[in-house]
Scaffold this motif. Structure first.
Motif, PDB file in Angstrom:
ATOM      1  N   ALA A  17       0.829  -1.209   0.000  1.00 47.82           N
ATOM      2  CA  ALA A  17       0.000   0.000   0.000  1.00 47.82           C
ATOM      3  C   ALA A  17       0.862   1.259   0.000  1.00 47.82           C
ATOM      4  CB  ALA A  17      -0.931  -0.010   1.211  1.00 47.82           C
ATOM      5  N   LEU A  18       1.906   1.258   0.800  1.00 44.56           N
ATOM      6  CA  LEU A  18       2.801   2.418   0.841  1.00 44.56           C
ATOM      7  C   LEU A  18       3.505   2.605  -0.498  1.00 44.56           C
ATOM      8  CD1 LEU A  18       4.312   1.864   4.397  1.00 44.56           C
ATOM      9  CD2 LEU A  18       2.663   3.625   3.755  1.00 44.56           C
ATOM     10  N   GLU A  19       3.915   1.505  -1.114  1.00 46.91           N
ATOM     11  CA  GLU A  19       4.562   1.596  -2.420  1.00 46.91           C
ATOM     12  C   GLU A  19       3.590   2.088  -3.487  1.00 46.91           C
ATOM     13  OE1 GLU A  19       6.258  -2.246  -3.127  1.00 46.91           O
ATOM     14  OE2 GLU A  19       7.973  -1.879  -1.789  1.00 46.91           O
ATOM     15  N   ALA A  20       2.311   1.751  -3.329  1.00 48.07           N
ATOM     16  CA  ALA A  20       1.296   2.224  -4.273  1.00 48.07           C
ATOM     17  C   ALA A  20       1.069   3.728  -4.154  1.00 48.07           C
ATOM     18  CB  ALA A  20      -0.012   1.481  -4.039  1.00 48.07           C
ATOM     19  N   GLY A  21       1.359   4.285  -2.991  1.00 51.18           N
ATOM     20  CA  GLY A  21       1.200   5.720  -2.788  1.00 51.18           C
ATOM     21  C   GLY A  21       0.355   6.129  -1.611  1.00 51.18           C
ATOM     22  N   TYR A  22      -0.221   5.168  -0.893  1.00 55.52           N
ATOM     23  CA  TYR A  22      -0.995   5.507   0.301  1.00 55.52           C
ATOM     24  C   TYR A  22      -0.065   6.049   1.388  1.00 55.52           C
ATOM     25  CZ  TYR A  22      -4.837   2.722  -1.690  1.00 55.52           C
ATOM     26  OH  TYR A  22      -5.819   2.226  -2.497  1.00 55.52           O
ATOM     27  N   ARG A  23      -0.560   7.037   2.126  1.00 56.12           N
ATOM     28  CA  ARG A  23       0.195   7.587   3.250  1.00 56.12           C
ATOM     29  C   ARG A  23      -0.648   7.640   4.526  1.00 56.12           C
ATOM     30  NH1 ARG A  23       3.383   6.226   0.276  1.00 56.12           N
ATOM     31  NH2 ARG A  23       5.150   7.355  -0.643  1.00 56.12           N
ATOM     32  N   HIS A  24      -1.890   7.254   4.421  1.00 53.08           N
ATOM     33  CA  HIS A  24      -2.821   7.253   5.555  1.00 53.08           C
ATOM     34  C   HIS A  24      -3.186   5.797   5.830  1.00 53.08           C
ATOM     35  CE1 HIS A  24      -7.240   8.378   6.878  1.00 53.08           C
ATOM     36  NE2 HIS A  24      -6.616   7.637   7.768  1.00 53.08           N
ATOM     37  N   ARG A  83       6.073  -2.433  11.424  1.00 54.28           N
ATOM     38  CA  ARG A  83       7.246  -2.925  10.684  1.00 54.28           C
ATOM     39  C   ARG A  83       7.263  -2.364   9.267  1.00 54.28           C
ATOM     40  NH1 ARG A  83       5.971  -7.756  13.505  1.00 54.28           N
ATOM     41  NH2 ARG A  83       4.849  -8.579  11.686  1.00 54.28           N
ATOM     42  N   ALA A  84       6.091  -2.322   8.637  1.00 57.39           N
ATOM     43  CA  ALA A  84       6.025  -1.787   7.275  1.00 57.39           C
ATOM     44  C   ALA A  84       6.379  -0.298   7.254  1.00 57.39           C
ATOM     45  CB  ALA A  84       4.637  -2.014   6.694  1.00 57.39           C
ATOM     46  N   GLY A 143      11.016   3.744   4.891  1.00 58.20           N
ATOM     47  CA  GLY A 143      11.896   4.888   4.701  1.00 58.20           C
ATOM     48  C   GLY A 143      11.149   6.193   4.483  1.00 58.20           C
ATOM     49  N   ILE A 144       9.834   6.162   4.572  1.00 57.69           N
ATOM     50  CA  ILE A 144       9.024   7.370   4.384  1.00 57.69           C
ATOM     51  C   ILE A 144       9.112   8.221   5.645  1.00 57.69           C
ATOM     52  CG2 ILE A 144       6.695   8.250   3.985  1.00 57.69           C
ATOM     53  CD1 ILE A 144       6.125   5.549   2.558  1.00 57.69           C
ATOM     54  N   ALA A 145       9.324   9.507   5.473  1.00 61.22           N
ATOM     55  CA  ALA A 145       9.447  10.411   6.617  1.00 61.22           C
ATOM     56  C   ALA A 145       8.169  10.381   7.449  1.00 61.22           C
ATOM     57  CB  ALA A 145       9.727  11.827   6.140  1.00 61.22           C
ATOM     58  N   ARG A 146       8.340  10.445   8.758  1.00 60.80           N
ATOM     59  CA  ARG A 146       7.183  10.356   9.662  1.00 60.80           C
ATOM     60  C   ARG A 146       6.160  11.443   9.377  1.00 60.80           C
ATOM     61  NH1 ARG A 146       3.139   9.740  11.517  1.00 60.80           N
ATOM     62  NH2 ARG A 146       2.470   9.275  13.659  1.00 60.80           N
ATOM     63  N   ASP A 147       6.601  12.628   9.024  1.00 62.44           N
ATOM     64  CA  ASP A 147       5.637  13.705   8.815  1.00 62.44           C
ATOM     65  C   ASP A 147       4.881  13.572   7.499  1.00 62.44           C
ATOM     66  OD1 ASP A 147       7.602  14.440   7.010  1.00 62.44           O
ATOM     67  OD2 ASP A 147       8.037  16.379   7.944  1.00 62.44           O
ATOM     68  N   GLU A 148       5.214  12.573   6.694  1.00 58.15           N
ATOM     69  CA  GLU A 148       4.461  12.296   5.471  1.00 58.15           C
ATOM     70  C   GLU A 148       3.402  11.221   5.695  1.00 58.15           C
ATOM     71  OE1 GLU A 148       6.906  11.435   2.105  1.00 58.15           O
ATOM     72  OE2 GLU A 148       8.354  13.009   2.599  1.00 58.15           O
ATOM     73  N   LEU A 149       3.381  10.634   6.884  1.00 56.52           N
ATOM     74  CA  LEU A 149       2.463   9.542   7.195  1.00 56.52           C
ATOM     75  C   LEU A 149       1.344  10.024   8.114  1.00 56.52           C
ATOM     76  CD1 LEU A 149       5.172   6.850   7.956  1.00 56.52           C
ATOM     77  CD2 LEU A 149       3.697   6.886   5.928  1.00 56.52           C
ATOM     78  N   SER A 209      -7.639  -3.777   0.705  1.00 52.82           N
ATOM     79  CA  SER A 209      -7.499  -4.876  -0.245  1.00 52.82           C
ATOM     80  C   SER A 209      -6.181  -5.564   0.024  1.00 52.82           C
ATOM     81  CB  SER A 209      -7.529  -4.372  -1.688  1.00 52.82           C
ATOM     82  OG  SER A 209      -7.323  -5.455  -2.586  1.00 52.82           O
ATOM     83  N   ASN A 210      -6.136  -6.865  -0.202  1.00 51.97           N
ATOM     84  CA  ASN A 210      -4.889  -7.612  -0.074  1.00 51.97           C
ATOM     85  C   ASN A 210      -4.119  -7.664  -1.385  1.00 51.97           C
ATOM     86  OD1 ASN A 210      -5.728  -8.096   2.530  1.00 51.97           O
ATOM     87  ND2 ASN A 210      -6.318 -10.223   2.171  1.00 51.97           N
ATOM     88  N   ARG A 211      -4.721  -7.148  -2.454  1.00 52.24           N
ATOM     89  CA  ARG A 211      -4.133  -7.261  -3.785  1.00 52.24           C
ATOM     90  C   ARG A 211      -3.629  -5.918  -4.279  1.00 52.24           C
ATOM     91  NH1 ARG A 211      -9.190  -9.029  -6.705  1.00 52.24           N
ATOM     92  NH2 ARG A 211      -7.912  -8.533  -8.537  1.00 52.24           N
ATOM     93  N   ARG A 212      -2.383  -5.913  -4.766  1.00 56.12           N
ATOM     94  CA  ARG A 212      -1.767  -4.657  -5.194  1.00 56.12           C
ATOM     95  C   ARG A 212      -2.562  -4.001  -6.324  1.00 56.12           C
ATOM     96  NH1 ARG A 212       3.146  -1.739  -5.447  1.00 56.12           N
ATOM     97  NH2 ARG A 212       2.603   0.086  -6.677  1.00 56.12           N
ATOM     98  N   GLU A 213      -3.053  -4.796  -7.282  1.00 56.00           N
ATOM     99  CA  GLU A 213      -3.769  -4.180  -8.385  1.00 56.00           C
ATOM    100  C   GLU A 213      -5.048  -3.492  -7.918  1.00 56.00           C
ATOM    101  OE1 GLU A 213      -4.713  -8.684  -8.629  1.00 56.00           O
ATOM    102  OE2 GLU A 213      -3.023  -7.385  -8.081  1.00 56.00           O
ATOM    103  N   ARG A 214      -5.705  -4.051  -6.910  1.00 53.93           N
ATOM    104  CA  ARG A 214      -6.902  -3.411  -6.371  1.00 53.93           C
ATOM    105  C   ARG A 214      -6.536  -2.171  -5.551  1.00 53.93           C
ATOM    106  NH1 ARG A 214     -11.830  -5.535  -5.707  1.00 53.93           N
ATOM    107  NH2 ARG A 214     -11.336  -6.425  -7.758  1.00 53.93           N
ATOM    108  N   MET A 215      -5.414  -2.224  -4.851  1.00 52.17           N
ATOM    109  CA  MET A 215      -4.954  -1.024  -4.151  1.00 52.17           C
ATOM    110  C   MET A 215      -4.755   0.126  -5.129  1.00 52.17           C
ATOM    111  SD  MET A 215      -1.972  -2.580  -1.691  1.00 52.17           S
ATOM    112  CE  MET A 215      -2.212  -4.058  -0.713  1.00 52.17           C
ATOM    113  N   ASP A 216      -4.099  -0.179  -6.269  1.00 53.53           N
ATOM    114  CA  ASP A 216      -3.870   0.844  -7.283  1.00 53.53           C
ATOM    115  C   ASP A 216      -5.189   1.371  -7.828  1.00 53.53           C
ATOM    116  OD1 ASP A 216      -1.110   0.584  -7.046  1.00 53.53           O
ATOM    117  OD2 ASP A 216      -0.950  -0.851  -8.698  1.00 53.53           O
ATOM    118  N   GLU A 217      -6.125   0.454  -8.073  1.00 53.49           N
ATOM    119  CA  GLU A 217      -7.434   0.848  -8.607  1.00 53.49           C
ATOM    120  C   GLU A 217      -8.165   1.769  -7.644  1.00 53.49           C
ATOM    121  OE1 GLU A 217     -11.670  -1.359  -8.943  1.00 53.49           O
ATOM    122  OE2 GLU A 217     -10.056  -2.361 -10.031  1.00 53.49           O
ATOM    123  N   ASN A 218      -8.162   1.406  -6.365  1.00 50.63           N
ATOM    124  CA  ASN A 218      -8.848   2.228  -5.373  1.00 50.63           C
ATOM    125  C   ASN A 218      -8.202   3.606  -5.248  1.00 50.63           C
ATOM    126  OD1 ASN A 218     -10.618   0.131  -4.842  1.00 50.63           O
ATOM    127  ND2 ASN A 218      -9.549  -0.549  -3.005  1.00 50.63           N
TER     128      ASN A 218
END
Length: 280
Positions: free
Chosen positions: A41-48, A63-64, A69-75, A236-245
């Motif tokens: 999800a983070l790699e897809a672009g989610y930050r929330h 752990r994720a 490596g994403i800065a804390r203030d971006e999350l 979603s557990n699936r990367r393609e659905r994460m991207d779609e959403n």
């Protein structure tokens, strides 16, 4: 925050903080799979990211986040206080446990998960959340599942929630609860925003709109939430659905489309999950 050409909108809360309007939820995500799924999800672009103590997967979320490596203030990280923890001491301890599991010094949003009306009053617990906010252990505070029956007790304390997270989807729009929230500039977060797989929204006007504009029914539903000013975090557990959403943030609906989806509301008959009156 972008996923290719899609910009994730933000909302300003009544405490002056901002929140990404489209996030990622981990309800019912297997703890053993959480780190992988949140990493995707983070790699897809989610930050929330929205989790809760009762989900049992805060450690995987943590752990994720740490590995990203994403800065804390971006999350923006939300977790919730479960029903068996109430009162000043227990609430403080519970947040401490969640922070340890998440590997964070603070969360961005801490919620009382349910009002539990047949047990102890939520007032002391709510006032404790305000203290924890003032101490910097959470940036914003709010409630979850506090509809028009239960939100007034919180409002009477004079400490106004930034957010109320409630079941909300096209056939169950909680108009009384959302109207009360609007009176106090409380943002609405919609959980179960697609009907938890229990409603065939593709067979409604949503499917017709989706076909006409070249989007999926889920994207149209998410876009409806966003256009209505709500915060939403499909899972979603699936990367393609994460991207779609996530791409739903770029779907534009007309005022007529929004009104047509608004008309799907069935009131209380449209609820597909638990009534807060019955969760104790």
């Amino acid at each position: 925050m972008t996923n290719e050409s899609t910009t994730i909108p933000t909302l300003e809360l009544n405490d002056g903080r901002t929140i990404p309007q489209l996030g990622f939820g981990v309800f019912k995500v297997d703890p053993a799979e959480t780190e992988r799924i949140v990493t995707d999800a983070l790699e897809a672009g989610y930050r929330h990211i929205d989790t809760a103590a009762i989900y049992g997967n805060e450690e995987g979320v943590g752990r994720a986040l740490a590995a990203s490596g994403i800065a804390r203030d971006e999350l923006f990280v939300t977790t919730k206080l479960w029903n068996d923890r109430r009162g000043a001491a227990d609430t403080r301890a519970a947040l401490g446990e969640s922070l340890e599991k998440l590997g964070l010094s603070h969360v961005d949003l801490y919620l009382i998960h349910w009002p539990t009306p047949q047990t102890v009053s939520p007032v002391e617990t709510w006032e404790t959340l305000a203290t924890l906010r003032d101490e910097g252990l959470t940036t914003s505070i709010g409630v979850s599942n506090f509809d028009e029956r239960y939100l007034p007790a919180i409002l009477e304390t004079g400490v106004i929630p930034a957010i109320n997270q409630i079941e909300l989807h096209p056939q169950f729009q909680q108009r009384a609860a959302t109207a009360l929230a609007a009176e106090h500039a409380i943002a609405i977060e919609a959980w179960g925003p697609l009907g938890q797989g229990k409603v065939d929204y593709a067979a409604t006007v949503i499917g017709e709109i989706a076909e006409r504009i070249g989007a999926s029914w889920a994207q149209v539903t998410i876009a409806w939430h966003l256009a209505s000013g709500r915060i939403v975090f499909p899972k979603s557990n699936r990367r393609e659905r994460m991207d779609e959403n996530l791409a739903a943030a770029g779907v534009q609906l007309s005022a007529a489309d929004v009104a047509a989806i608004d008309a799907l509301d069935q009131g209380a008959a449209g609820r597909v999950a638990s009534d807060p009156a019955e969760v104790n």
